[in-house]
Design a protein around this motif. Structure first.
Motif, PDB file in Angstrom:
ATOM      1  N   SER A   1      10.797  -2.564   7.515  1.00 15.37           N
ATOM      2  CA  SER A   1      10.624  -3.675   6.569  1.00 15.37           C
ATOM      3  C   SER A   1       9.507  -3.429   5.563  1.00 15.37           C
ATOM      4  CB  SER A   1      10.316  -4.967   7.330  1.00 15.37           C
ATOM      5  OG  SER A   1       9.040  -4.865   7.944  1.00 15.37           O
ATOM      6  N   GLY A   2       8.537  -2.593   5.942  1.00 12.49           N
ATOM      7  CA  GLY A   2       7.395  -2.383   5.070  1.00 12.49           C
ATOM      8  C   GLY A   2       6.415  -3.546   5.091  1.00 12.49           C
ATOM      9  N   ASN A   3       6.562  -4.438   6.067  1.00 14.71           N
ATOM     10  CA  ASN A   3       5.636  -5.562   6.160  1.00 14.71           C
ATOM     11  C   ASN A   3       4.224  -5.074   6.468  1.00 14.71           C
ATOM     12  OD1 ASN A   3       6.535  -8.336   5.847  1.00 14.71           O
ATOM     13  ND2 ASN A   3       8.125  -7.761   7.305  1.00 14.71           N
ATOM     14  N   ASN A   4       3.236  -5.830   5.988  1.00 11.66           N
ATOM     15  CA  ASN A   4       1.873  -5.439   6.338  1.00 11.66           C
ATOM     16  C   ASN A   4       1.244  -6.422   7.325  1.00 11.66           C
ATOM     17  OD1 ASN A   4       1.467  -7.589   4.727  1.00 11.66           O
ATOM     18  ND2 ASN A   4       0.175  -6.557   3.229  1.00 11.66           N
TER      19      ASN A   4
ATOM     20  N   ASP B   1       5.543 -15.023   6.135  1.00 13.73           N
ATOM     21  CA  ASP B   1       5.997 -13.851   5.405  1.00 13.73           C
ATOM     22  C   ASP B   1       5.549 -12.582   6.121  1.00 13.73           C
ATOM     23  OD1 ASP B   1       7.330 -12.587   3.444  1.00 13.73           O
ATOM     24  OD2 ASP B   1       6.005 -13.150   1.802  1.00 13.73           O
ATOM     25  N   ARG B   2       6.121 -12.317   7.276  1.00  9.80           N
ATOM     26  CA  ARG B   2       5.664 -11.188   8.077  1.00  9.80           C
ATOM     27  C   ARG B   2       6.719 -10.849   9.129  1.00  9.80           C
ATOM     28  NH1 ARG B   2       2.815 -16.036  10.502  1.00  9.80           N
ATOM     29  NH2 ARG B   2       1.662 -16.156   8.582  1.00  9.80           N
TER      30      ARG B   2
ATOM     31  N   ASP C   1       5.572 -11.930  -6.682  1.00  6.67           N
ATOM     32  CA  ASP C   1       6.515 -11.504  -5.647  1.00  6.67           C
ATOM     33  C   ASP C   1       6.946 -10.056  -5.865  1.00  6.67           C
ATOM     34  OD1 ASP C   1       6.499 -13.867  -4.222  1.00  6.67           O
ATOM     35  OD2 ASP C   1       8.146 -14.755  -5.354  1.00  6.67           O
TER      36      ASP C   1
ATOM     37  N   ILE D   1      -1.998  -2.478   8.925  1.00  6.16           N
ATOM     38  CA  ILE D   1      -1.151  -3.637   9.203  1.00  6.16           C
ATOM     39  C   ILE D   1      -1.975  -4.677   9.937  1.00  6.16           C
ATOM     40  CG2 ILE D   1       0.748  -4.413  10.696  1.00  6.16           C
ATOM     41  CD1 ILE D   1       2.036  -1.619   9.889  1.00  6.16           C
TER      42      ILE D   1
ATOM     43  N   SER E   1      12.507 -11.496  -1.031  1.00 12.58           N
ATOM     44  CA  SER E   1      11.903 -11.019  -2.273  1.00 12.58           C
ATOM     45  C   SER E   1      10.970 -12.060  -2.857  1.00 12.58           C
ATOM     46  CB  SER E   1      12.995 -10.710  -3.296  1.00 12.58           C
ATOM     47  OG  SER E   1      13.889  -9.769  -2.764  1.00 12.58           O
ATOM     48  N   THR E   2      10.901 -13.221  -2.221  1.00 13.18           N
ATOM     49  CA  THR E   2       9.990 -14.258  -2.672  1.00 13.18           C
ATOM     50  C   THR E   2       9.244 -14.762  -1.447  1.00 13.18           C
ATOM     51  OG1 THR E   2       9.848 -16.385  -3.814  1.00 13.18           O
ATOM     52  CG2 THR E   2      11.790 -16.032  -2.466  1.00 13.18           C
ATOM     53  N   GLU E   3       8.046 -15.275  -1.648  1.00  9.38           N
ATOM     54  CA  GLU E   3       7.196 -15.581  -0.511  1.00  9.38           C
ATOM     55  C   GLU E   3       7.766 -16.717   0.334  1.00  9.38           C
ATOM     56  OE1 GLU E   3       3.150 -16.466  -1.526  1.00  9.38           O
ATOM     57  OE2 GLU E   3       2.441 -15.736   0.429  1.00  9.38           O
TER      58      GLU E   3
ATOM     59  N   ARG F   1       5.729  -3.332  -0.313  1.00  4.97           N
ATOM     60  CA  ARG F   1       6.554  -3.103   0.878  1.00  4.97           C
ATOM     61  C   ARG F   1       7.485  -1.915   0.691  1.00  4.97           C
ATOM     62  NH1 ARG F   1       7.813  -9.439   2.039  1.00  4.97           N
ATOM     63  NH2 ARG F   1       5.871  -9.865   3.143  1.00  4.97           N
TER      64      ARG F   1
ATOM     65  N   ILE G   1      12.924 -12.818  -9.624  1.00  8.76           N
ATOM     66  CA  ILE G   1      11.730 -12.570  -8.809  1.00  8.76           C
ATOM     67  C   ILE G   1      10.490 -12.676  -9.690  1.00  8.76           C
ATOM     68  CG2 ILE G   1      10.562 -10.852  -7.372  1.00  8.76           C
ATOM     69  CD1 ILE G   1      13.370  -9.683  -6.780  1.00  8.76           C
TER      70      ILE G   1
ATOM     71  N   LYS H   1       5.679   1.188   1.419  1.00  8.14           N
ATOM     72  CA  LYS H   1       5.467   1.338   2.854  1.00  8.14           C
ATOM     73  C   LYS H   1       6.756   1.788   3.553  1.00  8.14           C
ATOM     74  CE  LYS H   1       2.243  -0.690   5.922  1.00  8.14           C
ATOM     75  NZ  LYS H   1       0.854  -0.953   5.675  1.00  8.14           N
ATOM     76  N   ARG H   2       7.851   1.193   3.150  1.00  5.46           N
ATOM     77  CA  ARG H   2       9.139   1.590   3.741  1.00  5.46           C
ATOM     78  C   ARG H   2       9.433   3.048   3.447  1.00  5.46           C
ATOM     79  NH1 ARG H   2      11.151  -3.880   2.067  1.00  5.46           N
ATOM     80  NH2 ARG H   2      11.889  -3.160   0.049  1.00  5.46           N
TER      81      ARG H   2
ATOM     82  N   ARG I   1       4.389  -7.723  -4.426  1.00  2.40           N
ATOM     83  CA  ARG I   1       4.548  -7.663  -2.968  1.00  2.40           C
ATOM     84  C   ARG I   1       5.758  -6.803  -2.605  1.00  2.40           C
ATOM     85  NH1 ARG I   1       2.527 -12.859  -1.877  1.00  2.40           N
ATOM     86  NH2 ARG I   1       4.282 -13.634  -3.073  1.00  2.40           N
ATOM     87  N   LEU I   2       6.820  -6.969  -3.378  1.00  2.00           N
ATOM     88  CA  LEU I   2       8.048  -6.224  -3.111  1.00  2.00           C
ATOM     89  C   LEU I   2       7.787  -4.713  -3.236  1.00  2.00           C
ATOM     90  CD1 LEU I   2      11.493  -7.321  -4.324  1.00  2.00           C
ATOM     91  CD2 LEU I   2      10.839  -4.985  -4.774  1.00  2.00           C
TER      92      LEU I   2
END
Lengths: 611, 218
Positions: A301-304, A256-257, B19, A335, A250-252, B26, B15, B29-30, B22-23
């Motif tokens: 994960s929803g990562n980009n 971060d991927r 952040d 992505i 939840s924090t960078e 995501r 948080i 996207k999820r 960003r959360l």
């Protein structure tokens, strides 16, 4: 009343790294848990959460019935201060329970300069540091990771080491512990039983004897344990566990991927590189499995962003098949696909251009040495021509930023080799002048030199490290030959690399030194903010241990090396042969041009080496 | 443009604003909910959060504005799908497409708790009430141009103080836009003028938003 940790959190930087609670964090009911494992990463959350090995083993352990693996990271200095002030012992993120309540304490160690963090974390947890001071099965401390390939500096503190890849050995060890705990074994009985698992090294079962001149004379097994311990490898990566449900911080964090490992091992054989030899043999993973895992990981994960990782991704056999499927998928889902450590070959150049459609990254080369002769010595098979051609393409495509990484102090290096770096840099500048499309923006060439650290299990494991004074002289020599304003030259102080060299090739006598340094406040040595060379020098002095013994002295090839009883697959004969070829500036072609006979294929039973 | 009202409580209060963006990106996207992206060299999903919340502050009324890219999903379903993919402590309370203009946002109802290691001394409530009954209450404010002093009273619309057990609690309605008062400044006033009542721990919660006229803001 608000609990203590929450009261402290407003007082520290980046508090989110201390709370857990991320997406996909695994929580279990303690009533169903028989073995609690505190999985400790001896650096900060941001570094540790970027570590793929930790992600894999977190999943592997938590898949086991009755086992709950939780994460623990080293606190930053401000948090450590608060913890000491308020008597708050180190906790694990998932349950917030104190580490000292855990059955097993696991460390993954990938960097020598994190040794002080291991001891400091145990200290903050309130756990006795020496293995001999911990009685019974509770708080059993074990460790793995590449640094376990020379475990001796930590032998006093770690109850046992797991060598090699952890996917299979970790459940075997945990099952045994589960049984030992249920049946109430003694610590000695457990250690003796665990030493029978392939790949487990219990240092207390071996006595190290030194000759009068201080060299290691014998490693004597004290009980019925193997004389040589061989690392473990996973044979079939397609069937091996891979964490597609990754914890999403939840924090960078640093990386971060999402991260996908495309294969293991390396076909290159750069003679300075520990990973290149100690991660052999080469094992493939199929593009089908990788694509499926990439998609699952990204959707979950929803990562980009996703990275294809390995020691040399250009050498992945099915890279074309994989990227042909991944590039359209990533473009459609917005992505960013990143493929680091690409070589300067034709396919990679094409691939770089295709990847650009998603996002443009920087241009980085690691020629490591300035002349072709010295690059042949280290078997770094990257030619000046390849560098300049790739630069020319990149400059005409609009890039105007290059990073070049070198090492100083490589075996056989002369001033001519050092000045070769300056020459190469000028050729890059000249190439830019000829090919740049937009000269107004100017060129930045970032040059960095590192102080060469000889590592165990490489052909250079016997080499002398040059003195810090000589390293600095070579840095200055190079600096004096950089005239262009386009060049930005960075070199690190030699202190850290000298200490790294000591730890990398150290023996059991360093245990006292690490302990003394930590007691004097050494911690977070990998961070400029905290590294205190003076604390370490004091520790060496007070313990009467000479750093030069491990650095500038070098090891003779008839001497027993502290890591000789650890077998990573590559044979000593092969390393000696490679060393001789290095002295003759003879390259050894990569494994695909013919097997060089390193010996690592003996680790495989079901499949053969895929180099 | 769609708006989600969400709460941020528990461990999620640690948080940071960036952040949290960003959360959410995501989480969308999820949940398989594509967001529109910013234009330019490095396109980013466009989500924006009104009134950035300080780290450590809890809220039951955060606002997130976003736009879906090419899909239409009923608002109730949006709420459910997001909540399935969010983390403990972040909960979408409602999603709607007729949110008011952010510039109409004016007031915030908040709770501030000051905790002590021992029971609050007798008369503490009175002292605090008397403090806020003064004509002027100058408190230091750290800004871009260094530390300045501001009178916080004009930005407090209502305030009640309750002292019991080992805590003093404020219920307040304060300005939250042009000008805005950080509720933590209520504690800063106590620490400055009644140092003997400096708490060992303080907790702020945003409870409810209003427009400039005191009507509920959504």
């Amino acid at each position: 009343m608000t609990q203590l940790l929450n009261r402290i959190l407003p007082l520290v930087q980046k508090p989110a790294r201390y709370t857990g609670g991320e997406y996909n964090e695994i929580k279990k009911d303690l009533a169903d848990v028989r073995v609690r494992v505190a999985f400790c990463f001896p650096d900060t959350y941001e570094i540790g959460m970027s570590n793929v090995g930790m992600r894999i083993l977190y999943g592997v352990m938590n898949q086991m019935d009755g086992v709950w693996c939780e994460r623990v990271f080293a606190p930053w200095g401000d948090m450590e201060e608060q913890m000491r002030q308020h008597d708050l012992p180190l906790w694990a993120l998932e349950s917030r329970g104190p580490v000292k309540d855990f059955d097993m304490i696991a460390f993954t160690i990938g960097y020598e300069m994190s040794y002080s963090n291991i001891l400091n974390m145990l200290r903050l947890a309130g756990i006795p540091l020496r293995s001999s001071e911990r009685q019974g099965l509770h708080n059993m401390v074990f460790a793995g990771g590449v640094c376990a390939y020379n475990p001796e500096p930590l032998a006093d503190f770690i109850d046992f080491f797991c060598l090699g890849e952890g996917e299979e050995i970790t459940p075997e060890v945990l099952d045994l512990y589960d049984r030992a705990k249920a049946e109430g074994w003694t610590k000695e009985a457990f250690l003796l039983a665990v030493s029978k698992i392939d790949g487990v090294y219990v240092p207390s079962f071996y006595r190290h004897e030194y000759a009068e001149d201080g060299t290691l004379e014998a490693v004597v097994p004290l009980v019925d344990v193997p004389a040589v311990i061989t690392k473990r490898v996973v044979e079939d990566l397609d069937r091996a566990y891979w964490p597609t449900k990754m914890i999403v911080p939840s924090t960078e964090i640093v990386h971060d991927r999402a991260n996908l490992e495309v294969f293991r091992g390396c076909i290159r054989g750069c003679r300075f590189c520990q990973a290149g030899f100690s991660c052999r043999p080469v094992r493939r993973k199929s593009a089908d499995v990788l694509f499926r895992q990439a998609k699952e990981t990204l959707e979950d994960s929803g990562n980009n962003e996703i990275t294809l990782s390995s020691l040399s991704t250009s050498d992945y056999r099915e890279l074309k098949e994989l990227t042909d499927r991944l590039i359209p998928y990533c473009a459609q889902s917005k992505i960013n696909l990143s493929v680091p450590s690409l070589r300067a070959d034709n396919f990679s150049r094409e691939l770089m251009e295709k990847l650009q459609t998603v996002r443009k990254s920087g241009l980085t080369f690691a020629p490591e040495a300035g002349t072709q002769r010295l690059r042949d010595v280290i078997n770094k098979n990257l030619t000046e021509d390849e560098i300049l051609t790739t630069c020319a393409n990149a400059f005409s495509g609009g890039w105007n930023n290059v990073k070049l990484y070198f090492m100083l102090g490589l075996p056989t290096e002369t001033d001519e080799d050092v000045l070769g770096i300056a020459e190469l840099v000028y050729k890059v500048i000249k190439t830019w002048k000829e090919h740049a499309v937009n000269k107004k923006r100017g060129l930045r060439v970032h040059v960095a030199t590192a102080y060469f650290v000889p590592k165990p299990h490489t052909p250079f494991q016997w080499e002398k490290q040059i003195t810090p004074e000589e390293y600095l002289r070579r840095c200055k020599l190079l600096k004096d030959h950089f005239y262009s304003r386009s060049i930005e030259y960075d070199y690190h102080a030699p202190d850290l690399s000298r200490l790294e060299a000591v730890m990398a090739r150290g023996d059991r006598r360093l245990g006292e030194v690490i302990l003394a340094a930590v007691e004097n406040g050494a911690k977070l040595d990998g961070w400029d903010e905290y590294f205190r060379y003076d604390l370490w020098l004091d520790a060496f002095r007070s313990c009467g241990v000479d750093m030069d013994r491990y650095t500038t002295r070098g090891y003779s090839d008839d001497e027993i090396l502290p890591w000789d009883h650890i077998d990573v697959g590559v044979s000593r004969g092969f390393l000696l042969r490679e060393r001789d070829r290095a002295y003759e500036a003879q390259i050894t072609p990569d494994c695909r041009h013919g097997c060089a006979g390193c010996g690592a294929n003996k680790l495989l039973k079901e499949v053969s080496c895929d180099a | 443009m769609l708006r989600a009202m969400f709460s941020k409580t528990g461990d999620a209060v640690w948080i940071s604003h960036l952040d949290l963006m960003r959360l959410f990106q995501r989480a969308f996207k999820r949940a398989g909910l594509p967001l529109t992206h910013s234009q330019g060299f490095n396109p980013r999903p466009s989500v924006s959060i009104a009134l950035p919340l300080s780290v450590g502050v809890e809220s039951h009324c955060e606002l997130l504005d976003f736009q879906l890219d090419g899909v239409e999903v009923p608002v109730e379903e949006l709420r459910e799908r997001l909540n399935e993919k969010l983390i403990p402590g972040i909960r979408v309370l409602s999603v709607y497409d007729d949110g008011m203009k952010l510039k109409e946002l004016g007031l915030l109802r908040c709770e501030v708790v000051m905790e002590y290691d021992r029971p609050v001394p007798e008369g503490a409530g009175e002292s605090v009430r008397a403090l806020f009954g003064r004509d002027q209450l100058l408190v230091e404010k750290k800004g871009k141009n260094g530390v300045t002093e501001q009178d916080i009273l004009p930005m407090i619309r209502s305030l009640s103080v309750e002292a019991s057990g080992d805590a003093i609690r404020f219920q307040a309605v304060v300005c939250c836009q042009d000008p805005s008062l950080n509720p933590m400044q209520l504690v800063a006033a106590v620490e400055r003028y009644l140092p003997e009542l400096s708490p060992v721990y303080k907790k702020v919660s945003r409870m409810e938003l209003f427009d400039k006229n005191g009507q509920p803001f959504r």
